[in-house]
Enzyme design. Sequence first.
Site, PDB file in Angstrom:
ATOM      1  N   CYS A   2     -18.690  -3.056  -3.984  1.00  0.00           N
ATOM      2  CA  CYS A   2     -20.075  -2.855  -4.406  1.00  0.00           C
ATOM      3  C   CYS A   2     -20.973  -2.531  -3.210  1.00  0.00           C
ATOM      4  O   CYS A   2     -20.776  -3.045  -2.112  1.00  0.00           O
ATOM      5  CB  CYS A   2     -20.617  -4.102  -5.072  1.00  0.00           C
ATOM      6  SG  CYS A   2     -19.622  -4.629  -6.461  1.00  0.00           S
ATOM      7  N   ARG A  27     -17.646   3.300  -0.415  1.00  0.00           N
ATOM      8  CA  ARG A  27     -17.115   1.939  -0.479  1.00  0.00           C
ATOM      9  C   ARG A  27     -16.229   1.749  -1.700  1.00  0.00           C
ATOM     10  O   ARG A  27     -15.463   0.784  -1.770  1.00  0.00           O
ATOM     11  CB  ARG A  27     -18.275   0.929  -0.521  1.00  0.00           C
ATOM     12  CG  ARG A  27     -19.096   0.895   0.751  1.00  0.00           C
ATOM     13  CD  ARG A  27     -20.318   0.026   0.590  1.00  0.00           C
ATOM     14  NE  ARG A  27     -20.005  -1.380   0.493  1.00  0.00           N
ATOM     15  CZ  ARG A  27     -19.906  -2.208   1.531  1.00  0.00           C
ATOM     16  NH1 ARG A  27     -20.095  -1.755   2.741  1.00  0.00           N
ATOM     17  NH2 ARG A  27     -19.633  -3.477   1.352  1.00  0.00           N
ATOM     18  N   TRP A  75     -18.149  -2.029  -8.210  1.00  0.00           N
ATOM     19  CA  TRP A  75     -16.684  -1.969  -8.332  1.00  0.00           C
ATOM     20  C   TRP A  75     -16.319  -3.193  -9.163  1.00  0.00           C
ATOM     21  O   TRP A  75     -16.490  -4.330  -8.722  1.00  0.00           O
ATOM     22  CB  TRP A  75     -16.048  -2.029  -6.937  1.00  0.00           C
ATOM     23  CG  TRP A  75     -14.578  -1.733  -6.903  1.00  0.00           C
ATOM     24  CD1 TRP A  75     -13.989  -0.511  -6.750  1.00  0.00           C
ATOM     25  CD2 TRP A  75     -13.508  -2.679  -6.994  1.00  0.00           C
ATOM     26  NE1 TRP A  75     -12.629  -0.643  -6.744  1.00  0.00           N
ATOM     27  CE2 TRP A  75     -12.301  -1.953  -6.899  1.00  0.00           C
ATOM     28  CE3 TRP A  75     -13.446  -4.061  -7.170  1.00  0.00           C
ATOM     29  CZ2 TRP A  75     -11.048  -2.566  -6.952  1.00  0.00           C
ATOM     30  CZ3 TRP A  75     -12.202  -4.669  -7.227  1.00  0.00           C
ATOM     31  CH2 TRP A  75     -11.018  -3.930  -7.117  1.00  0.00           C
ATOM     32  N   ASN A 101     -23.357  -8.138  -4.645  1.00  0.00           N
ATOM     33  CA  ASN A 101     -22.045  -7.774  -4.113  1.00  0.00           C
ATOM     34  C   ASN A 101     -21.331  -9.081  -3.819  1.00  0.00           C
ATOM     35  O   ASN A 101     -21.864  -9.925  -3.101  1.00  0.00           O
ATOM     36  CB  ASN A 101     -22.255  -6.945  -2.835  1.00  0.00           C
ATOM     37  CG  ASN A 101     -20.958  -6.596  -2.134  1.00  0.00           C
ATOM     38  OD1 ASN A 101     -19.879  -6.903  -2.626  1.00  0.00           O
ATOM     39  ND2 ASN A 101     -21.076  -5.946  -0.989  1.00  0.00           N
ATOM     40  N   GLY A 102     -20.147  -9.284  -4.394  1.00  0.00           N
ATOM     41  CA  GLY A 102     -19.408 -10.527  -4.164  1.00  0.00           C
ATOM     42  C   GLY A 102     -18.964 -11.134  -5.481  1.00  0.00           C
ATOM     43  O   GLY A 102     -18.960 -10.457  -6.514  1.00  0.00           O
ATOM     44  N   GLU A 485       2.931   3.082   6.970  1.00  0.00           N
ATOM     45  CA  GLU A 485       1.588   3.655   6.877  1.00  0.00           C
ATOM     46  C   GLU A 485       1.616   5.008   6.157  1.00  0.00           C
ATOM     47  O   GLU A 485       0.777   5.291   5.297  1.00  0.00           O
ATOM     48  CB  GLU A 485       0.989   3.780   8.291  1.00  0.00           C
ATOM     49  CG  GLU A 485      -0.299   4.566   8.395  1.00  0.00           C
ATOM     50  CD  GLU A 485      -1.467   4.008   7.577  1.00  0.00           C
ATOM     51  OE1 GLU A 485      -1.325   2.952   6.955  1.00  0.00           O
ATOM     52  OE2 GLU A 485      -2.514   4.683   7.539  1.00  0.00           O
ATOM     53  N   LYS A 489      -0.349   5.821   2.632  1.00  0.00           N
ATOM     54  CA  LYS A 489      -1.293   6.941   2.530  1.00  0.00           C
ATOM     55  C   LYS A 489      -0.976   7.811   1.317  1.00  0.00           C
ATOM     56  O   LYS A 489      -1.851   8.230   0.577  1.00  0.00           O
ATOM     57  CB  LYS A 489      -1.211   7.835   3.775  1.00  0.00           C
ATOM     58  CG  LYS A 489      -1.959   7.396   4.984  1.00  0.00           C
ATOM     59  CD  LYS A 489      -3.398   7.811   4.967  1.00  0.00           C
ATOM     60  CE  LYS A 489      -4.349   6.754   5.437  1.00  0.00           C
ATOM     61  NZ  LYS A 489      -4.107   5.370   5.205  1.00  0.00           N
ATOM     62  N   GLU A 492      -1.935   6.056  -1.831  1.00  0.00           N
ATOM     63  CA  GLU A 492      -3.381   5.920  -1.963  1.00  0.00           C
ATOM     64  C   GLU A 492      -4.047   7.215  -2.394  1.00  0.00           C
ATOM     65  O   GLU A 492      -4.829   7.214  -3.328  1.00  0.00           O
ATOM     66  CB  GLU A 492      -4.003   5.528  -0.605  1.00  0.00           C
ATOM     67  CG  GLU A 492      -3.884   4.096  -0.225  1.00  0.00           C
ATOM     68  CD  GLU A 492      -4.556   3.839   1.121  1.00  0.00           C
ATOM     69  OE1 GLU A 492      -5.375   2.920   1.200  1.00  0.00           O
ATOM     70  OE2 GLU A 492      -4.256   4.552   2.104  1.00  0.00           O
ATOM     71  N   HIS A 508      20.876  -1.437   1.238  1.00  0.00           N
ATOM     72  CA  HIS A 508      20.789  -2.722   0.535  1.00  0.00           C
ATOM     73  C   HIS A 508      19.892  -2.613  -0.684  1.00  0.00           C
ATOM     74  O   HIS A 508      19.118  -3.524  -0.969  1.00  0.00           O
ATOM     75  CB  HIS A 508      20.300  -3.812   1.492  1.00  0.00           C
ATOM     76  CG  HIS A 508      21.215  -3.986   2.658  1.00  0.00           C
ATOM     77  ND1 HIS A 508      22.435  -4.608   2.566  1.00  0.00           N
ATOM     78  CD2 HIS A 508      21.109  -3.562   3.952  1.00  0.00           C
ATOM     79  CE1 HIS A 508      23.038  -4.581   3.745  1.00  0.00           C
ATOM     80  NE2 HIS A 508      22.247  -3.946   4.604  1.00  0.00           N
ATOM     81  N   LYS A 608     -13.138   1.015  -0.145  1.00  0.00           N
ATOM     82  CA  LYS A 608     -13.051   1.074   1.317  1.00  0.00           C
ATOM     83  C   LYS A 608     -13.121  -0.336   1.913  1.00  0.00           C
ATOM     84  O   LYS A 608     -12.366  -0.681   2.808  1.00  0.00           O
ATOM     85  CB  LYS A 608     -14.209   1.926   1.840  1.00  0.00           C
ATOM     86  CG  LYS A 608     -14.259   2.051   3.341  1.00  0.00           C
ATOM     87  CD  LYS A 608     -13.275   3.087   3.799  1.00  0.00           C
ATOM     88  CE  LYS A 608     -13.197   3.244   5.288  1.00  0.00           C
ATOM     89  NZ  LYS A 608     -11.865   3.739   5.696  1.00  0.00           N
TER      90      LYS A 608
HETATM   91  C1  G6P Z   1      -8.714  -1.085   1.993  1.00  0.00           C
HETATM   92  C2  G6P Z   1      -8.792   0.327   2.560  1.00  0.00           C
HETATM   93  C3  G6P Z   1      -7.699   0.518   3.615  1.00  0.00           C
HETATM   94  C4  G6P Z   1      -7.816  -0.554   4.692  1.00  0.00           C
HETATM   95  C5  G6P Z   1      -7.815  -1.965   4.076  1.00  0.00           C
HETATM   96  C6  G6P Z   1      -8.185  -3.015   5.098  1.00  0.00           C
HETATM   97  O1  G6P Z   1      -7.551  -1.252   1.259  1.00  0.00           O
HETATM   98  O2  G6P Z   1      -8.630   1.280   1.535  1.00  0.00           O
HETATM   99  O3  G6P Z   1      -7.818   1.796   4.206  1.00  0.00           O
HETATM  100  O4  G6P Z   1      -6.744  -0.429   5.573  1.00  0.00           O
HETATM  101  O5  G6P Z   1      -8.793  -2.056   3.034  1.00  0.00           O
HETATM  102  O6  G6P Z   1      -9.525  -2.825   5.460  1.00  0.00           O
HETATM  103  P1  G6P Z   1     -10.166  -3.262   6.830  1.00  0.00           P
HETATM  104  O7  G6P Z   1     -11.588  -2.803   6.725  1.00  0.00           O
HETATM  105  O8  G6P Z   1     -10.043  -4.749   6.897  1.00  0.00           O
HETATM  106  O9  G6P Z   1      -9.420  -2.580   7.915  1.00  0.00           O
END
Ligand code: G6P
Length: 613
Positions: A2, A27, A75, A101-102, A485, A489, A492, A508, A608
């Site tokens: 949010c 966000r 959100w 927010n929260g 990673e 990606k 995502e 395995h 985000k």
């Molecule tokens: C979300 C974002 C990721 C990020 C993760 C941790 O899932 O989409 O890109 O790696 O949060 O966020 P931070 O701000 O703690 O690195």
Amino acid sequence: MCGIVGYVGRRQAAPILLEGLSKLEYRGYDSAGICVNGDTPLQICKEKGRLRELVARTDNGAAVPGTVGIGHTRWATHGVPSDVNSHPILSDGGKIAVVHNGIIENEAKLRQILIGHGIHFQSQTDTEVVANLIAWYYDQCGDFLTAVRQTVGQITGSYALGILCRDYPDTMIAVKKDSPLIFGYGNGENFIASDVTAILKETRTVSYLDDGEMVMFRADSAAFFSPEGTPVEKKRETITWELAAAERGGYDHFMLKEIFEQPKALRDTIFPRIRDGQVVLDGVELTPEYLKSLRKIYLVACGSAYYVSMLAKYTIEKHCRIPSEAMMASEFRYCEPVLDGRDLVIIISQSGETADTLAALREAKRLGARTLAIVNVVGSAIAKAADSVIYTWAGPEIAVATTKAFSTQLAVVYLLTLHMGKALGTISDAEYASWISGLETLPDAVSGMLTDVHLQQIREFAARYSDRRDAFFIGRNLDSAICQEGSLKLKEVAYLHSEAYPAGELKHGPISLIEDGTMVVSVASGRKLFEKTLANIREVKARGADVLCVTLEDFAEEVAQQADGVITVPEVFPALQPSLTLIPLQLLSYYMACSRGCDVDKPRNLAKSVTVE
Ligand code: G6P
């Protein structure tokens, strides 16, 4: 997650709120709304869906008069995304409007009490409890500030709140705990926002609210209060980065822009910390005596930052000889870790506000461990709470899927490893010098991976594989962590089912899923383990996989005999190699997402900043 923005001034509030919300879209959100206190008290416009719909409906805010207002991107946590659950939320009777927010943890109990008082609820949100509780107290005491104070004394959980009262048409109150909130100072106007990007166009002078702090403000005045209710003076900070840094420039997507910003972000993060050939980490005291006394290093983070932690585990353990363990923050905080003053907990976070990561940091402190945070957002909760901080100077990162923040986190890991290895005597002078020169040339090496030729090659691979349903990423050691990673990606941003496995673990289980046309991305950049990974490539090829391999130029010919596609990366100092193998994987996800028509910068369901558990 949010996002909140608030304005009190003399200009029309709605266009400013909508502009601010557009900067908070990154966000992650599923509905948006504004509430303006003007001739029509607490006029609300909100709806499920994208902000652009709200912008169109209100003629970019022009249709909503009034100079005091709050805005929100939601959100969903409590209740589905819907018009009624969107914020701002009005109290029963419409006296109070709230954006939040929260998460209010004791909302169910408070809701029952308020229902007992005859109050009606419209939405499924926990926020409505806050609005109704303030209104209830306000009806008893007749004072806005007192009513908010009493409410804050009753609610538990995390919150950043922007609050309006119908009877106080020129006033706003904001308060926060465990969710970010900043206050912005204008000329005859004031602002609140979840982060600076929302108000940067209007002001560069801000104060960061600390947990429990409250501000009551009008166009020309602002009174800040401590959690105990005593007046406090807030330090004013000036934001130095340019608005252009948070805009798309000529790029199709923020993600691509941020991939291209990596050389600069690396320079900004690395260069000021190498002086006369030595790593200098200002404000971080890691003496040889302290490092020698260390029992263990935990590296704790979420999402991509967790994969930086995995890379850090390999790197620190190998070069500093300190037992190290990477843990997901959501697991770490509940696993009853064996921790005390002999342990160092390194927390990695771009936003500095991820709820689980912040909680893990607090748990580590509670148990007596020393904490060091690697954070991108200055003044964020994690940066403030840790014993010491090393900032990644990546600049604002807007695309939900991180790229440049990841690269700079990794750069800080290298600097930290070098610093500790030197202090401990586990890195020789010659190795130290090679590592330093590798770091100094790393930004250029990354630039070299962003040429048209490379981009075109990866775009072709992405187009070729864009119809696949599943992908597997395999590699060993550092390559294995970078595969994690790359796989994340792809999930995502391109919505492709994808799994990363250490190549040696393939037999395995996951190999049973390899069949004709399964996409396998392998990373084989480690000289010592190259033959072993090549053997694993042969195994998946034998079962029909289409294999794309990221490898060193020296190995390209040999790999080409097995793989369907080869992407080469220049060889650098071995510990730094992940910074280069990363780049084609980022680009592959990006172009796959484009080929598949995905919303690259705002992938569905993702946020985000994950400010709830
Ligand atoms: C979300 C974002 C990721 C990020 C993760 C941790 O899932 O989409 O890109 O790696 O949060 O966020 P931070 O701000 O703690 O690195």
